[in-house]
Motif scaffolding. Structure first.
Motif, PDB file in Angstrom:
ATOM      1  N   LEU A   1      26.747  86.862  -0.845  1.00  0.00           N
ATOM      2  CA  LEU A   1      27.348  87.695   0.199  1.00  0.00           C
ATOM      3  C   LEU A   1      26.751  87.392   1.566  1.00  0.00           C
ATOM      4  N   GLU A   2      25.434  87.189   1.608  1.00  0.00           N
ATOM      5  CA  GLU A   2      24.760  86.874   2.865  1.00  0.00           C
ATOM      6  C   GLU A   2      25.184  85.502   3.387  1.00  0.00           C
ATOM      7  N   TYR A   3      25.245  84.519   2.488  1.00  0.00           N
ATOM      8  CA  TYR A   3      25.682  83.170   2.865  1.00  0.00           C
ATOM      9  C   TYR A   3      27.109  83.214   3.419  1.00  0.00           C
ATOM     10  N   LYS A   4      27.981  83.956   2.723  1.00  0.00           N
ATOM     11  CA  LYS A   4      29.374  84.078   3.153  1.00  0.00           C
ATOM     12  C   LYS A   4      29.456  84.752   4.528  1.00  0.00           C
ATOM     13  N   ARG A   5      28.715  85.835   4.713  1.00  0.00           N
ATOM     14  CA  ARG A   5      28.732  86.551   5.989  1.00  0.00           C
ATOM     15  C   ARG A   5      28.262  85.641   7.126  1.00  0.00           C
ATOM     16  N   ASP A   6      27.146  84.936   6.907  1.00  0.00           N
ATOM     17  CA  ASP A   6      26.623  84.037   7.937  1.00  0.00           C
ATOM     18  C   ASP A   6      27.611  82.930   8.273  1.00  0.00           C
TER      19      ASP A   6
END
Length: 149
Positions: free
Chosen positions: A45-50
């Protein structure tokens, strides 16, 4: 259902992806599997958001690669109820993650694979084009029937 892996044949692979998209199931290539997709879901989720926040600065090639690799799991916000692995031979990380979370696994195995690692083994030749087409027809029927009730 999270489907992991595809046939090698590009035409059949596209048919599988189109079916999963049409039936609103999640999918990812076993070659693109990132350790922790299930057990450390927040990292995805963090990778996708970034990535999406910096989308304007990404090249077209980077965008295409991102969506090609992770497009089938971008909307995976909760753990799947079932993981289906197309190629048992490529599933060590997937087995360990799903097992640790209590997610049942369906996997296609050939004669050299150990069926004890899988909750629901399906024996077949996943490298055969005829077997891939048969599995596609079978999945299409099963997924179609599952949405009638």
């Amino acid at each position: 259902i999270l489907f992991v892996g595809f046939p090698e044949n590009k035409t059949i692979r596209k048919s599988f992806k189109d079916l999963f998209i049409f039936k609103n199931h999640f999918f990812i290539s076993d070659q693109e599997w990132v350790k922790g997709i299930l057990t450390n879901h927040f990292s995805l989720l963090e990778y996708k958001r970034d990535f999406l926040q910096n989308l304007a600065f990404k090249s077209d090639g980077d965008k295409q690669l991102f969506y090609q690799n992770f497009g089938g799991v971008l909307k995976l916000y909760t753990l799947p109820d079932l993981v289906m692995l197309y190629s048992h031979s490529h599933g060590e990380l997937i087995f360990s993650e799903a097992k640790s979370l209590g997610i049942p696994i369906v996997s296609i195995l050939d004669a050299s694979n150990d069926p004890s690692e899988v909750d629901y083994p399906v024996f077949g030749n996943f490298t055969s084009i005829r077997a891939s087409k048969f599995l596609f027809v079978l999945l299409k029927r099963v997924l179609h029937l599952s949405f009638r009730f």
